[in-house]
Design a protein around this motif. Structure first.
Motif, PDB file in Angstrom:
ATOM      1  N   UNK A  88       0.827  -1.211   0.000  1.00  0.00           N
ATOM      2  CA  UNK A  88       0.000   0.000   0.000  1.00  0.00           C
ATOM      3  C   UNK A  88       0.855   1.253   0.000  1.00  0.00           C
ATOM      4  N   UNK A  89       1.985   1.218   0.715  1.00  0.00           N
ATOM      5  CA  UNK A  89       2.876   2.378   0.692  1.00  0.00           C
ATOM      6  C   UNK A  89       3.407   2.617  -0.713  1.00  0.00           C
ATOM      7  N   UNK A  90       3.880   1.557  -1.351  1.00  0.00           N
ATOM      8  CA  UNK A  90       4.456   1.727  -2.681  1.00  0.00           C
ATOM      9  C   UNK A  90       3.394   2.080  -3.724  1.00  0.00           C
ATOM     10  N   UNK A  91       2.179   1.601  -3.568  1.00  0.00           N
ATOM     11  CA  UNK A  91       1.112   1.998  -4.491  1.00  0.00           C
ATOM     12  C   UNK A  91       0.866   3.499  -4.393  1.00  0.00           C
ATOM     13  N   UNK A  92       0.885   4.019  -3.179  1.00  0.00           N
ATOM     14  CA  UNK A  92       0.727   5.461  -3.002  1.00  0.00           C
ATOM     15  C   UNK A  92       1.878   6.218  -3.666  1.00  0.00           C
ATOM     16  N   UNK A  93       3.099   5.724  -3.492  1.00  0.00           N
ATOM     17  CA  UNK A  93       4.269   6.364  -4.107  1.00  0.00           C
ATOM     18  C   UNK A  93       4.148   6.357  -5.630  1.00  0.00           C
ATOM     19  N   UNK A  94       3.774   5.226  -6.201  1.00  0.00           N
ATOM     20  CA  UNK A  94       3.649   5.124  -7.658  1.00  0.00           C
ATOM     21  C   UNK A  94       2.602   6.103  -8.183  1.00  0.00           C
TER      22      UNK A  94
END
Length: 448
Positions: A295-301
């Motif tokens: 979820x963190x990386x999805x937000x970053x992307x």
């Protein structure tokens, strides 16, 4: 259009077009150096997981690390992070080096499609440095000796020439720098690294560009500068002189730190440079489990794609000893891999937003939307970071030229791994959807 009760209205406008997308990717160090030593069939299975667009990640952008090569007497780098170099201190080249990473690179070249290769350096060979160490200088300052700038450029460009002539691999870009503004690259560290101040960056960029030209390596151009912080990248590149700006064609930046995504996008556009988000991951984040990492990386992307608007988005590590940085785990004893949550999260973007797609306007900061290269479908990826409550949306599709009768959906959550959802009816250019708590959902909307 009026939103359905209990939902927020979100408009998608395919007439407002943003970046044309080249693709998704990953660097090869250090996981390729690791996996490349496995038995051939088993390492090839990992490559399939990375390049297959149906069952894998479908990546097509790969960054090959030209190792500097550490001082043989040093034993301080972490396992798999000491990348082999090709040139000895006497100037001779040892092309048999780096067999593991090369095995993965060549297999990718066989199996991938629409491939783009970049070569990059983390450090010069140890014998070109002030400290005699490929992890940095004694104080975090410049480590390449003044008399070795031309030698370092020769080293990098000879590797590029060797791969072109011996293996048929043409690196479209060559990046001589990696997080050069950072001051944490010090001797006896855990990985290769080298600080370059701004003047030194300009010097090596121009030197590499000159040697590419003089050697007839016209299929390769320079990229720069792969700063850790987008703010540092903006500040340094904006201060580069005309000769340096003319010497490179692509801006690379990492999205670990800084906030000036929009400003860097504007600068890249003004300069006429291609812009890549060339490395990212959960640096400095308190990640408690695999779903948190996803979820963190999805937000970053999503934030990168919406504000930085890069033409490619590249992950740092597909496989890593730290789970929060990885898309799959690696088992050396069994020589096997296992996908984890980040794999399914990344696939929710990369399987459905393919090379050649164009990002379009969607008025929610939690979503990105892109039209396929052939215009036959639109992909929308939505993230709900609320741990407790679902979110409902009415998707206004009236600004699409045409839509099909139903949308396809795929979801990753704590209990789902890119699970296929029942098709959702589209009525009067309206699609009503629910994004459960703490999940990422991909919608594929046909445009027949």
């Amino acid at each position: 259009m009026i939103a359905a009760p209990g939902t927020a209205l979100v408009r998608i406008d395919t007439n407002v077009r943003h970046q044309s997308f080249e693709g998704w990717g990953t660097s090869l160090c250090w996981w390729a150096h690791h996996v490349g030593g496995w038995e051939e069939a088993r390492r090839n299975a990992v490559v399939e997981a990375v390049v297959d667009p149906v069952d894998g990640l479908g990546y097509n952008v790969f960054r090959y690390n030209i190792g500097g090569g550490e001082n043989p007497s040093h034993e301080h780098m972490k396992q798999h992070r000491e990348m082999p170099g090709f040139q000895r201190a006497d100037g001779t080249f040892t092309w048999e080096s780096d067999a593991n990473q090369r095995a993965i690179l060549l297999r990718i070249a066989e199996r991938g499609t629409a491939l783009i290769f970049e070569a990059f350096s983390n450090s010069p060979p140890y014998w070109m440095t002030h400290s005699g160490c490929a992890s940095g200088s004694s104080d975090g300052g410049d480590n390449l000796k003044a008399e070795y700038y031309d030698d370092f450029a020769h080293y990098l460009t000879e590797v590029v020439r060797h791969y072109r002539d011996e293996h048929g691999i043409v690196f479209r870009t060559l990046e001589p720098l990696n997080e050069p503004h950072a001051s944490w690259w010090k001797s006896n560290g855990s990985q290769e690294g080298c600080h370059f101040d701004r003047a030194s960056q300009e010097k090596i960029i121009q030197e590499v560009a000159g040697q590419l030209a003089s050697k007839g390596l016209d299929g390769t151009v320079v990229s720069a500068s792969d700063e850790n912080s987008m703010d540092d990248a903006l500040r340094n590149i904006d201060a580069f002189g005309p000769a340096t700006l003319a010497a490179f064609e692509q801006i690379n930046v990492h999205s670990y730190a800084g906030s000036k995504r929009k400003e860097l996008r504007r600068l890249a556009t003004e300069l006429g440079k291609r812009l890549w988000q060339s490395e990212s991951g959960p640096l400095g984040q308190d990640i408690s489990d695999d779903t948190d990492a996803a979820l963190f990386m999805a937000e970053r992307i999503i934030k990168d794609l919406r504000e930085l608007k890069p033409e490619a988005w590249v992950d740092w590590q597909s496989g890593d000893p730290s789970r929060s940085w990885a898309s799959f785990t690696l088992d050396d004893r069994e020589q096997s891999y296992a996908p984890i949550k980040r794999f399914y999260m990344h696939a929710g973007f990369s399987r459905y937003i393919r090379p050649g797609a164009t990002f379009v306007e969607v008025d929610s900061e939690d979503m990105v939307a892109a039209v396929s290269a052939d215009g036959s479908y639109l992909t929308l990826v939505a993230r709900n970071g609320d741990r407790n409550a679902s979110r409902g949306y009415t998707l206004d599709l009236t600004r699409l030229p045409t839509v099909g009768p139903a949308a396809e959906g795929h979801r990753t959550s704590r209990t789902e791994d890119l699970a296929r959802l029942p098709d959702m009816a589209i009525e009067d250019y309206r699609l009503v959807v629910t994004i459960p708590a703490y999940s990422i959902t991909t919608f594929v909307i046909p445009m027949p």
